[in-house]
Design an enzyme around this catalytic site. Structure first.
Site, PDB file in Angstrom:
ATOM      1  N   LYS A 169       0.685  -1.315   0.013  1.00 14.58           N
ATOM      2  CA  LYS A 169       0.143  -0.082   0.088  1.00 14.58           C
ATOM      3  C   LYS A 169       0.961   1.247   0.026  1.00 14.58           C
ATOM      4  CE  LYS A 169      -4.133  -1.491   2.120  1.00 14.58           C
ATOM      5  NZ  LYS A 169      -5.220  -1.631   3.233  1.00 14.58           N
ATOM      6  N   LYS A 215      -5.056 -11.984  -4.403  1.00 15.52           N
ATOM      7  CA  LYS A 215      -6.285 -12.232  -3.460  1.00 15.52           C
ATOM      8  C   LYS A 215      -7.366 -11.253  -3.800  1.00 15.52           C
ATOM      9  CE  LYS A 215      -5.185  -8.794  -0.188  1.00 15.52           C
ATOM     10  NZ  LYS A 215      -5.063  -8.261   1.423  1.00 15.52           N
ATOM     11  N   LYS A 233     -10.942  -5.854  -1.423  1.00 16.92           N
ATOM     12  CA  LYS A 233     -11.968  -4.601  -1.419  1.00 16.92           C
ATOM     13  C   LYS A 233     -11.452  -3.507  -2.152  1.00 16.92           C
ATOM     14  CE  LYS A 233     -13.176  -4.754   3.764  1.00 16.92           C
ATOM     15  NZ  LYS A 233     -12.267  -4.790   4.459  1.00 16.92           N
TER      16      LYS A 233
HETATM   17  P1  TYM Z   1      -9.706  -6.429   6.143  1.00 20.13           P
HETATM   18  O1  TYM Z   1     -10.557  -5.466   6.838  1.00 20.13           O
HETATM   19  O2  TYM Z   1      -8.946  -6.189   4.938  1.00 20.13           O
HETATM   20  O3  TYM Z   1     -10.390  -7.859   5.981  1.00 20.13           O
HETATM   21  C1  TYM Z   1     -11.273  -8.489   7.138  1.00 20.13           C
HETATM   22  C2  TYM Z   1     -10.755  -9.947   7.019  1.00 20.13           C
HETATM   23  O4  TYM Z   1     -11.119 -10.461   5.894  1.00 20.13           O
HETATM   24  C3  TYM Z   1      -9.830 -11.166   5.572  1.00 20.13           C
HETATM   25  N1  TYM Z   1      -9.712 -11.303   4.004  1.00 20.13           N
HETATM   26  C4  TYM Z   1      -9.667 -12.369   3.227  1.00 20.13           C
HETATM   27  N2  TYM Z   1      -9.754 -13.986   3.832  1.00 20.13           N
HETATM   28  C5  TYM Z   1      -9.470 -14.480   2.815  1.00 20.13           C
HETATM   29  N3  TYM Z   1      -9.456 -14.296   1.352  1.00 20.13           N
HETATM   30  C6  TYM Z   1      -9.442 -12.952   1.008  1.00 20.13           C
HETATM   31  N4  TYM Z   1      -9.393 -12.599  -0.094  1.00 20.13           N
HETATM   32  C7  TYM Z   1      -9.554 -11.968   2.117  1.00 20.13           C
HETATM   33  N5  TYM Z   1      -9.425 -10.846   2.053  1.00 20.13           N
HETATM   34  C8  TYM Z   1      -9.794 -10.241   3.424  1.00 20.13           C
HETATM   35  C9  TYM Z   1      -8.716 -10.627   6.169  1.00 20.13           C
HETATM   36  O5  TYM Z   1      -7.688 -11.229   6.329  1.00 20.13           O
HETATM   37  C10 TYM Z   1      -9.404 -10.260   7.647  1.00 20.13           C
HETATM   38  O6  TYM Z   1      -9.296 -11.272   8.639  1.00 20.13           O
HETATM   39  N6  TYM Z   1      -5.848  -5.520   9.437  1.00 20.13           N
HETATM   40  C11 TYM Z   1      -7.136  -6.117   9.430  1.00 20.13           C
HETATM   41  C12 TYM Z   1      -8.311  -5.650  10.188  1.00 20.13           C
HETATM   42  C13 TYM Z   1      -7.979  -5.617  11.679  1.00 20.13           C
HETATM   43  C14 TYM Z   1      -7.832  -6.783  12.620  1.00 20.13           C
HETATM   44  C15 TYM Z   1      -7.479  -6.212  13.934  1.00 20.13           C
HETATM   45  C16 TYM Z   1      -7.907  -8.010  12.434  1.00 20.13           C
HETATM   46  C17 TYM Z   1      -7.603  -4.516  12.336  1.00 20.13           C
HETATM   47  N7  TYM Z   1      -7.613  -4.961  13.714  1.00 20.13           N
HETATM   48  C18 TYM Z   1      -7.335  -7.170  15.067  1.00 20.13           C
HETATM   49  C19 TYM Z   1      -7.652  -9.056  13.478  1.00 20.13           C
HETATM   50  C20 TYM Z   1      -7.643  -8.492  14.792  1.00 20.13           C
HETATM   51  C21 TYM Z   1      -7.695  -5.853   8.009  1.00 20.13           C
HETATM   52  O7  TYM Z   1      -7.511  -4.875   7.079  1.00 20.13           O
HETATM   53  O8  TYM Z   1      -8.771  -6.782   7.735  1.00 20.13           O
END
Ligand code: TYM
Length: 328
Positions: A111, A194, A197
């Site tokens: 990013k 992957k 979003k």
């Molecule tokens: P985020 O918002 O990008 O995504 C939310 C969750 O979805 C999972 N994910 C996927 N799993 C499988 N295949 C994909 N293509 C895919 N894209 C997204 C992500 O792994 C995530 O579990 N940094 C984190 C948010 C966060 C967080 C936390 C997570 C902030 N604080 C504390 C756990 C604990 C994030 O950007 O997820």
């Protein structure tokens, strides 16, 4: 066992988010002693957000969680910025982490990829520290996430160990929980990347709010591999990804789905997959549409969630401050 996870209100929620993370969140609400799920708006603003959209997406994620089966009596759903303890602990963690380990984070490298250092927001670099604080402030034991968050979890574990060894036993070392299938759902338009979003093309993902025609069109357009056999093979990554999604939305094994489609071509397979996705999404969307029209109800659930988790966050912060020598 205390479970914590988070999801950013930045862009649409897609099948990757569901199969990689949210499905586990819903399952774990029945197994964990406590399950805390945070809509991480402070993380979302590390990339530019339109204020109105951010507000609406935060509510939309709350409605989706409820539509997918989150039970507010079993799991606490809350907005990250409603709990100031997260940001306070983040500051303390900035004094424990070092620049090198933050610069090594893959997500930062992706990013923050810019020739112009002046254009990379500081928040992108410190992002994993806020995530570590999200987890450690609740002394969570298990963190259900998709594969792309594992590196951030490793950093969280390192920071917890470092804090413990410097100031005395404080944090349990949190374990990631990954689904057996679906930890990394790939983009429909490019099976080497992957599902995301922030993808530039809408053909990359199936949003949980996509209508049936859109789903059918996107699946029809999805990239496939050469050959025409429906088979599970690492040599056919695009098909493997579609089989993973098929299995995820139906709960049938990939082997069963392959057997059902013996002798059929990609066109029939894709038509059945689109139908299966639409069957899965229909009841979710019906509930979602009801929930999203009642903003006050959603706000009261988020407020309740924040109040439920508050005593734990406050107690951890007090303990941390005492350990580092602050007058509390
Ligand atoms: P985020 O918002 O990008 O995504 C939310 C969750 O979805 C999972 N994910 C996927 N799993 C499988 N295949 C994909 N293509 C895919 N894209 C997204 C992500 O792994 C995530 O579990 N940094 C984190 C948010 C966060 C967080 C936390 C997570 C902030 N604080 C504390 C756990 C604990 C994030 O950007 O997820």
């Amino acid at each position: 066992m205390r479970v914590l996870s988070g999801i950013q209100p930045s862009g649409v929620v897609h099948l990757g988010n569901y199969l990689g993370a949210i499905r586990q969140h819903i399952e774990l609400q029945n197994q964990a002693d406590q399950a805390f799920y945070s809509i991480v708006d402070l993380h979302a603003i590390t990339t530019p957000q339109e204020p109105k959209d951010l507000h609406q997406r935060t509510l939309s994620i709350a409605a989706l969680y409820l539509a997918l089966g989150l039970n507010p009596e079993k799991a606490s759903l809350f907005v990250q910025s409603h709990r100031p303890e997260h940001t306070e602990l983040t500051w303390i963690l900035t004094t424990i982490a070092n620049l090198g380990e933050l610069e090594r984070m893959t997500q930062f490298k992706e990013k923050g990829r810019s020739d112009e250092r002046n254009q990379v927001p500081m928040g992108l670099l410190s992002y994993p520290l806020l995530m570590a604080a999200d987890i450690l402030i609740y002394k969570a034991d298990r963190v259900p996430v998709g594969d792309d968050q594992v590196q951030h979890l490793e950093l969280t574990r390192d920071l917890a160990k470092r804090f413990n060894s410097r100031f005395g036993e404080t944090f349990p070392i949190p374990e990631p929980v990954l689904p057996k299938n679906g930890a990394r759902i790939m983009g429909l338009d490019d099976p080497t990347k992957k599902m995301s979003k922030s993808a530039t093309s809408e053909n990359n993902y199936i949003a949980l709010t996509d209508d049936p025609d859109t789903v059918t069109k996107k699946i029809k357009k999805a990239v496939t591999d050469s050959g025409s056999e429906i088979e599970l093979s690492d040599d056919k990554p695009a098909l493997k990804n579609l089989l993973t999604i098929f299995s995820g939305v139906t709960n049938n094994s990939m082997g069963e789905i392959v057997t059902e489609h013996q002798g059929q071509g990609y066109a029939d397979f894709k038509a059945n997959l689109a139908e299966a996705i639409n069957e899965f999404l229909a009841p979710v969307q019906a509930k979602y549409n009801q929930l999203i029209s009642d903003e006050n109800h959603l706000l009261s659930i988020l407020k309740q969630g924040s109040e439920q988790v508050a005593p734990i966050a406050q107690a951890t912060l007090k303990e941390v401050k005492e350990k580092i020598g602050f007058i509390v």
